[in-house]
Design a protein around this motif. Sequence first.
Motif, PDB file in Angstrom:
ATOM      1  N   MET A   1       0.842  -1.172   0.000  1.00 26.50           N
ATOM      2  CA  MET A   1       0.000   0.000   0.000  1.00 26.50           C
ATOM      3  C   MET A   1       0.895   1.246   0.000  1.00 26.50           C
ATOM      4  N   PRO A   2       0.653   2.173  -0.892  1.00 30.11           N
ATOM      5  CA  PRO A   2       1.472   3.391  -0.957  1.00 30.11           C
ATOM      6  C   PRO A   2       1.328   4.243   0.311  1.00 30.11           C
ATOM      7  N   LEU A   3       2.418   4.855   0.695  1.00 30.06           N
ATOM      8  CA  LEU A   3       2.442   5.741   1.856  1.00 30.06           C
ATOM      9  C   LEU A   3       3.055   7.074   1.457  1.00 30.06           C
ATOM     10  N   THR A   4       2.679   8.104   2.163  1.00 26.20           N
ATOM     11  CA  THR A   4       3.370   9.380   2.002  1.00 26.20           C
ATOM     12  C   THR A   4       4.524   9.412   3.007  1.00 26.20           C
ATOM     13  N   TRP A   5       5.451  10.341   2.813  1.00 33.31           N
ATOM     14  CA  TRP A   5       6.578  10.410   3.741  1.00 33.31           C
ATOM     15  C   TRP A   5       6.113  10.821   5.133  1.00 33.31           C
ATOM     16  N   THR A   6       5.015  11.581   5.213  1.00 31.30           N
ATOM     17  CA  THR A   6       4.538  11.998   6.536  1.00 31.30           C
ATOM     18  C   THR A   6       3.947  10.825   7.306  1.00 31.30           C
ATOM     19  N   VAL A   7       3.257   9.931   6.621  1.00 33.29           N
ATOM     20  CA  VAL A   7       2.719   8.744   7.282  1.00 33.29           C
ATOM     21  C   VAL A   7       3.877   7.867   7.758  1.00 33.29           C
ATOM     22  N   PHE A   8       4.881   7.701   6.899  1.00 36.46           N
ATOM     23  CA  PHE A   8       6.039   6.895   7.265  1.00 36.46           C
ATOM     24  C   PHE A   8       6.766   7.499   8.470  1.00 36.46           C
ATOM     25  N   ALA A   9       6.991   8.811   8.452  1.00 38.47           N
ATOM     26  CA  ALA A   9       7.661   9.474   9.574  1.00 38.47           C
ATOM     27  C   ALA A   9       6.847   9.342  10.857  1.00 38.47           C
ATOM     28  N   SER A  10       5.534   9.449  10.749  1.00 34.02           N
ATOM     29  CA  SER A  10       4.670   9.302  11.923  1.00 34.02           C
ATOM     30  C   SER A  10       4.721   7.880  12.477  1.00 34.02           C
ATOM     31  N   GLU A  11       4.802   6.905  11.590  1.00 34.68           N
ATOM     32  CA  GLU A  11       4.931   5.518  12.043  1.00 34.68           C
ATOM     33  C   GLU A  11       6.258   5.310  12.768  1.00 34.68           C
ATOM     34  N   LEU A  12       7.319   5.928  12.272  1.00 37.02           N
ATOM     35  CA  LEU A  12       8.605   5.813  12.953  1.00 37.02           C
ATOM     36  C   LEU A  12       8.572   6.497  14.319  1.00 37.02           C
ATOM     37  N   GLN A  13       7.899   7.633  14.399  1.00 36.49           N
ATOM     38  CA  GLN A  13       7.791   8.361  15.666  1.00 36.49           C
ATOM     39  C   GLN A  13       6.928   7.601  16.670  1.00 36.49           C
ATOM     40  N   ARG A  14       5.833   7.043  16.234  1.00 35.73           N
ATOM     41  CA  ARG A  14       4.856   6.279  17.001  1.00 35.73           C
ATOM     42  C   ARG A  14       4.085   7.117  18.012  1.00 35.73           C
ATOM     43  N   ASP A  15       4.749   7.825  18.897  1.00 36.97           N
ATOM     44  CA  ASP A  15       4.036   8.696  19.831  1.00 36.97           C
ATOM     45  C   ASP A  15       4.975   9.802  20.311  1.00 36.97           C
ATOM     46  N   TRP A  16       4.380  10.784  20.977  1.00 39.62           N
ATOM     47  CA  TRP A  16       5.151  11.948  21.409  1.00 39.62           C
ATOM     48  C   TRP A  16       5.994  11.644  22.641  1.00 39.62           C
ATOM     49  N   ALA A  17       5.850  10.465  23.231  1.00 35.73           N
ATOM     50  CA  ALA A  17       6.662  10.081  24.385  1.00 35.73           C
ATOM     51  C   ALA A  17       8.104   9.766  23.984  1.00 35.73           C
ATOM     52  N   ARG A  18       8.351   9.522  22.701  1.00 31.93           N
ATOM     53  CA  ARG A  18       9.708   9.278  22.212  1.00 31.93           C
ATOM     54  C   ARG A  18      10.385  10.630  21.987  1.00 31.93           C
ATOM     55  N   THR A  19      10.763  11.253  23.075  1.00 29.47           N
ATOM     56  CA  THR A  19      11.180  12.655  23.055  1.00 29.47           C
ATOM     57  C   THR A  19      12.476  12.923  22.295  1.00 29.47           C
ATOM     58  N   ASP A  20      13.317  11.914  22.089  1.00 26.90           N
ATOM     59  CA  ASP A  20      14.571  12.150  21.373  1.00 26.90           C
ATOM     60  C   ASP A  20      14.337  12.562  19.927  1.00 26.90           C
ATOM     61  N   THR A  21      13.267  12.087  19.311  1.00 31.02           N
ATOM     62  CA  THR A  21      13.027  12.355  17.897  1.00 31.02           C
ATOM     63  C   THR A  21      11.909  13.367  17.637  1.00 31.02           C
TER      64      THR A  21
END
Length: 53
Positions: A1-21
Amino acid sequence: MPLTWTVFASELQRDWARTDTVPGLAQLLVEHMGNVGTSFTWEQQLLATPPAK
């Protein structure tokens, strides 16, 4: 399924608790996502404003 770079970046981030990124992702949103970046910046300004007494 095609993704945009923003969806991919959001998946890598997962949540705002990962404060380093968070700063890097936030900067990408502000610089490249138009209204999303503007809305994010506005929300950050609202959250940084102390409540009125």
